[in-house]
Design a protein around this motif. Structure first.
Motif, PDB file in Angstrom:
ATOM      1  N   LEU A  92       0.840  -1.195   0.000  1.00 59.33           N
ATOM      2  CA  LEU A  92       0.000   0.000   0.000  1.00 59.33           C
ATOM      3  C   LEU A  92       0.881   1.252   0.000  1.00 59.33           C
ATOM      4  O   LEU A  92       2.040   1.221   0.406  1.00 59.33           O
ATOM      5  N   LYS A  93       0.292   2.347  -0.452  1.00 56.95           N
ATOM      6  CA  LYS A  93       0.991   3.630  -0.476  1.00 56.95           C
ATOM      7  C   LYS A  93       0.264   4.592   0.458  1.00 56.95           C
ATOM      8  O   LYS A  93      -0.916   4.886   0.270  1.00 56.95           O
ATOM      9  N   ALA A  94       0.954   5.036   1.505  1.00 58.68           N
ATOM     10  CA  ALA A  94       0.389   6.008   2.429  1.00 58.68           C
ATOM     11  C   ALA A  94       0.615   7.409   1.877  1.00 58.68           C
ATOM     12  O   ALA A  94       1.757   7.819   1.648  1.00 58.68           O
ATOM     13  N   LEU A  95      -0.447   8.139   1.633  1.00 54.24           N
ATOM     14  CA  LEU A  95      -0.336   9.448   0.983  1.00 54.24           C
ATOM     15  C   LEU A  95       0.030  10.553   1.977  1.00 54.24           C
ATOM     16  O   LEU A  95      -0.539  10.630   3.069  1.00 54.24           O
ATOM     17  N   PRO A  96       0.964  11.414   1.606  1.00 57.47           N
ATOM     18  CA  PRO A  96       1.246  12.599   2.417  1.00 57.47           C
ATOM     19  C   PRO A  96       0.016  13.512   2.446  1.00 57.47           C
ATOM     20  O   PRO A  96      -0.819  13.484   1.534  1.00 57.47           O
ATOM     21  N   VAL A  97      -0.080  14.322   3.489  1.00 56.46           N
ATOM     22  CA  VAL A  97      -1.231  15.214   3.659  1.00 56.46           C
ATOM     23  C   VAL A  97      -0.730  16.639   3.876  1.00 56.46           C
ATOM     24  O   VAL A  97       0.236  16.879   4.613  1.00 56.46           O
ATOM     25  N   SER A  98      -1.404  17.584   3.204  1.00 58.12           N
ATOM     26  CA  SER A  98      -1.099  18.999   3.373  1.00 58.12           C
ATOM     27  C   SER A  98      -2.197  19.640   4.207  1.00 58.12           C
ATOM     28  O   SER A  98      -3.386  19.512   3.882  1.00 58.12           O
ATOM     29  N   ILE A  99      -1.821  20.312   5.276  1.00 53.51           N
ATOM     30  CA  ILE A  99      -2.780  20.967   6.156  1.00 53.51           C
ATOM     31  C   ILE A  99      -2.634  22.477   6.003  1.00 53.51           C
ATOM     32  O   ILE A  99      -1.544  23.033   6.194  1.00 53.51           O
ATOM     33  N   ASN A 140      -2.499  24.418   3.416  1.00 55.98           N
ATOM     34  CA  ASN A 140      -1.535  24.794   2.383  1.00 55.98           C
ATOM     35  C   ASN A 140      -0.070  24.713   2.847  1.00 55.98           C
ATOM     36  O   ASN A 140       0.806  25.416   2.319  1.00 55.98           O
ATOM     37  N   THR A 141       0.184  23.896   3.853  1.00 57.20           N
ATOM     38  CA  THR A 141       1.564  23.687   4.297  1.00 57.20           C
ATOM     39  C   THR A 141       2.185  22.574   3.470  1.00 57.20           C
ATOM     40  O   THR A 141       1.549  21.975   2.605  1.00 57.20           O
TER      41      THR A 141
END
Length: 326
Positions: free
Chosen positions: A223-230, A232-233
């Motif tokens: 599986l690929k864990a997706l990065p998250v932007s909070i 607009n960071t």
């Protein structure tokens, strides 16, 4: 002249009596051990299915630790059902991925069930996709809400197949509260568990889902864990380092354990409660890919247990749950 030696019958008789007594004592010990092994003290618990890997580890390790004298029997239920069983006196303790609610606490009180609330660990929630998905590199909080609620949502202009968590799971309840809506865009069968959900994501290149980090980690090669932007960071990926350092802390829940106060008078129950707060348990928490709480929290827990302080300080007044460290 023949020398005839007469045996000392009195001394021999005395030795025989001592030997017989020792044999009886040894037999009693063996029978006692056998009885304890075949009739261990039982502790009945409930826990959300999402944390079964951790709970099974703790149960098995404690059974070995007590040489089979205490057995933990766990029924995997969501937190709603777990509190119902605890407050009706049908279980001895329950694990939950959220704090108890005011109505549940009132139900316990009306049933003359007092409890001690102990925060145990934290688990982050991640967005996962198929390992071969190269079109999605990062998602925003707005993306996450639309993936959950919008059946026609195109993620960055691309088609996605959303596989939601089981409808009766704690994760489903948590995300429904966070996104202020139930699930709409779902392709999966409502009876699916986390195991079949992972299989679906592995077999579908367009798949996307939400998972507890502890469930994702053993399947990280598929599986690929997706990065998250909070706000607009920069995008933050849920790696072992970022998760343990709490740099990645988008969504997360705290796992609590609720113990019946009246049962702490039983030594076997009290010892298990203490076991849940010792360093060995913290090691099991880490090895199962959960995040230990601050040391001050565990110190407070030990005081609560020592003083048998009943009630909840994390009680939900508005059905909101989450990470107590936030």
């Amino acid at each position: 002249m023949n020398l005839i030696v007469q045996p000392n019958l009195k001394e021999a008789s005395s030795h025989n009596v001592v030997a017989l007594i020792l044999a009886i004592i040894l037999l009693s010990i063996l029978l006692s051990c056998s009885s304890n092994a075949s009739n261990p003290d039982l502790i009945y618990t409930t826990a959300p299915d999402e944390i079964s890997n951790l709970i099974n580890t703790l149960n098995n390790e404690y059974f070995i630790f007590t040489s089979g004298k205490t057995e933990i029997v766990t029924e995997f239920k969501n937190s709603n059902d777990g509190f119902q069983l605890l407050c009706s006196g049908k279980s001895h303790m329950t694990y939950s991925s959220r704090p108890i609610t005011q109505s549940e606490s009132t139900y316990c009180n009306d049933s003359s069930i007092s409890f001690i609330e102990l925060p145990l660990t934290t688990q982050p929630i991640i967005v996962a996709t198929n390992i071969a998905n190269t079109t999605t590199e990062c998602v925003t909080l707005n993306d996450m809400k639309n993936i959950w609620s919008n059946p026609n949502y195109l993620l960055q202009g691309k088609e996605i197949h959303f596989y939601g968590p089981p409808l009766n799971s704690d994760l489903y309840s948590y995300l429904s509260r966070e996104f202020n809506t139930g699930i709409h865009n779902t392709k999966h069968n409502t009876n699916k568990n986390n195991g079949t959900l992972i299989v679906d994501v592995i077999n579908d290149i367009h798949s996307i889902t939400f998972l507890n980090y502890s469930i994702y980690k053993p399947y990280a090669q598929y599986l690929k864990a997706l990065p998250v932007s909070i706000s607009n960071t920069d995008c933050i990926a849920p790696t072992s380092s970022s998760v343990n350092d709490r740099e990645y802390n988008v969504f997360s829940t705290t796992i609590f354990v609720y113990l019946r106060t009246d049962l702490l008078k039983n030594l076997y129950f009290n010892k298990f409660a203490q076991y849940l707060l010792d360093q060995q348990t913290i090691k099991h928490i880490k090895s199962a890919n959960y995040i230990p709480l601050d040391s001050a929290v565990y110190a407070d827990n030990r005081n609560l247990l020592k003083n048998k302080t009943s009630g909840s300080i994390h009680i939900q007044k508005n059905k909101k749950s989450g990470d107590i460290n936030k």
